[in-house]
Design an enzyme around this catalytic site. Structure first.
Site, PDB file in Angstrom:
ATOM      1  N   ASP A  96       0.846  -1.198   0.000  1.00 10.75           N
ATOM      2  CA  ASP A  96       0.000   0.000   0.000  1.00 10.75           C
ATOM      3  C   ASP A  96       0.880   1.245   0.000  1.00 10.75           C
ATOM      4  O   ASP A  96       2.048   1.191   0.388  1.00 10.75           O
ATOM      5  CB  ASP A  96      -0.955   0.011   1.201  1.00 10.75           C
ATOM      6  CG  ASP A  96      -0.242   0.122   2.535  1.00 10.75           C
ATOM      7  OD1 ASP A  96       0.773  -0.576   2.721  1.00 10.75           O
ATOM      8  OD2 ASP A  96      -0.682   0.906   3.395  1.00 10.75           O
ATOM      9  N   GLU A 158       0.088  -0.814   5.744  1.00  6.71           N
ATOM     10  CA  GLU A 158       1.128  -0.257   6.612  1.00  6.71           C
ATOM     11  C   GLU A 158       0.938   1.239   6.817  1.00  6.71           C
ATOM     12  O   GLU A 158       1.155   1.761   7.905  1.00  6.71           O
ATOM     13  CB  GLU A 158       2.521  -0.524   6.023  1.00  6.71           C
ATOM     14  CG  GLU A 158       3.664  -0.263   7.003  1.00  6.71           C
ATOM     15  CD  GLU A 158       4.079   1.190   7.109  1.00  6.71           C
ATOM     16  OE1 GLU A 158       4.652   1.568   8.146  1.00  6.71           O
ATOM     17  OE2 GLU A 158       3.824   1.975   6.170  1.00  6.71           O
TER      18      GLU A 158
HETATM   19 ZN   LIG Z   1       6.680   2.254   4.309  1.00  7.01          ZN
END
Ligand SMILES: [Zn+2]
Length: 462
Positions: A96, A158
């Site tokens: 992501d 994340e």
């Molecule tokens: Zn990162």
């Protein structure tokens, strides 16, 4: 020439020859706008997860699957069991990315992979799709020479704190059992200077509300004997630091710092401190950034200028955000802050404290066998010894892995050197760093197997 030296040379050549393929795969991932922030479409995240899974499946070694996370993009998990007696390495990265920000500021479109002057530009090129391809490239280069167990953990959330994955790891520690973890989401302090990030600070947030009156009252008629809630709160906020700017909240710990020091002028420029404004606190900049607590007020609720009247303010609220020493437990730090607030509230004002985020930091133990293999691999790949540094704030998933796998050695490195501009417009990955970290990881896994085999010859692992 020993076999080991030959093996290093072979890996160096293999990685070098793989580069065009690796760049192409990086470009393919960069083109997917897999933004994990709320309000963005889910499909690109799913597409990125599928692409990453297909990529690792193409190695024909790992058993790869998607682990669904309720309410967030799936995690790509893959494993190849360790040969008997050999260690297992987790390779972590995330697919992501941050939103593109102001598109006008990008020199080329954020979700196109464009190569310029030895760098690959595009959102996620460095943070952290480059990290994924380093893992893939290292496994590709090792091929049948891979002699350790491997688990890939490629996160899809994340940038929003990996809440699902953190929970999942805590609930299924056995699935993540490993001897070493490479978190491929760090960065060198400068291009070409290999850097091990060995600690991150934790975070504790408390909202404090102060009330003194049932409602606003005319300051001419009542001001004087009657306490103002905003003044009371301000007095409390003023106790967070001593006059020199050191944190003065009892119960917030500091740790020792043993890594690289930071140069004052460069730091002042990087942070954009206005001319003449002091840096605060005693001790070095690095200590303050990496192993001491810092207290910030990140929100304040008080009357706005529009419609401000001459009244005594009955109620005020602040959100206090504390970065914690890497070794401190976040919940106990939060309690220390609440106790501090209660002890400094003036005039018996009514107080309410609501606990927010509590996320402990992470502090690696750096004298295990895998650390020395990692240092050798970095020195060999980059041609210069690695330095150690802390991180001011960081990734929850790293701390969670640390707690779930107390015996594992955890490393953080990656492509986020200062020129990479992660999270900002014109993010890019330096392609030499890309090659060097891919080689580092291949050398690390080869070296770990080698060390292990040597250990076996001397009587095996303890
Ligand atoms: Zn990162």
């Amino acid at each position: 020439m020993t076999t080991r030296v030959r093996q290093s040379e072979v890996l160096r050549q293999r990685v070098h020859h793989l580069l065009p393929h690796l760049k192409e795969e990086l470009g393919n991932l960069v083109r997917i706008p897999s933004i994990s922030f709320p309000g963005y479409p889910e499909e690109p995240g799913r597409e990125a997860a599928d692409s990453v899974a297909a990529l690792f499946r193409s190695l024909d070694r790992l058993d790869v699957r998607l682990i669904e996370m309720p309410g967030e993009p799936p995690v790509v998990f893959g494993d190849q069991p360790a040969p008997p007696g050999a260690p297992t390495v987790i390779l972590y990265a995330h697919y992501d990315v941050q939103p593109e920000g102001d598109v006008e500021q990008w020199l080329s479109p954020p979700f196109e992979a464009v190569e310029r002057d030895g760098r690959m530009y595009g959102r996620g090129a460095a943070d952290d799709k480059g990290g994924i391809i380093c893992h893939y490239g290292a496994l590709h280069a090792l091929g049948d020479d891979l002699a350790v167990g491997v688990k890939i953990v490629i996160d899809g959330a994340e940038e929003v704190g990996s809440p699902g994955l953190c929970r999942y790891i805590a609930e299924n520690p056995a699935l993540f059992a490993a001897d070493a973890v490479i978190v491929g989401d760090g960065g060198n302090v400068a291009c070409g200077q290999p850097t091990l990030s060995t600690s991150t600070r934790g975070l504790a947030v408390v909202d404090v509300e102060v009330e003194t009156l049932a409602g606003p009252r005319h300051s001419g008629l009542f001001g004087g004997p009657v306490p103002d809630a905003l003044v009371a709160l301000s007095r409390m906020i003023a106790t967070f630091h001593d006059a020199r700017g050191n944190v003065a909240v009892e119960g917030l710990d500091s740790d020792q710092y043993g890594g690289l020091t930071l140069e004052k002028d460069a730091f002042v420029e990087e942070v954009g401190l206005l001319p003449g404004v002091d840096l605060i606190g005693d001790g070095t900049i690095a200590e303050h950034l990496f192993t001491r607590p810092s207290v910030s007020v990140i929100a304040l609720e008080a009357p706005s200028f529009a419609g401000a009247a001459n009244v005594i303010v009955p109620r005020a609220r602040a959100r206090i955000s504390v970065r914690l020493a890497p070794g401190q437990d976040a919940v106990s730090a939060q309690s220390a802050l609440v106790e501090h607030l209660e002890s400094v509230a003036p005039w018996n004002a009514k107080l309410r404290c609501d606990r927010g985020v509590a996320m402990s930091g992470f502090c690696a133990s750096v004298d295990g066998p895998a650390y020395s293999v990692a240092r050798d691999a970095l020195r060999e790949a980059f041609g210069t010894p690695a330095v150690q540094i802390g991180r001011g704030g960081g990734m929850p998933v790293q701390a969670v892995l640390h707690r779930a796998l107390p015996g594992a050695e955890i490393f953080q490195w990656g492509l986020d050197e200062p020129g990479a501009k992660p999270h900002a417009p014109n993010e890019s990955a330096d392609l030499l760093e890309f090659e060097h970290f891919t080689l580092t990881e291949a050398l690390f896994m080869a070296g770990l197997a080698w060390t292990e085999a040597a250990g076996d010859r001397q009587g095996g692992r303890p």
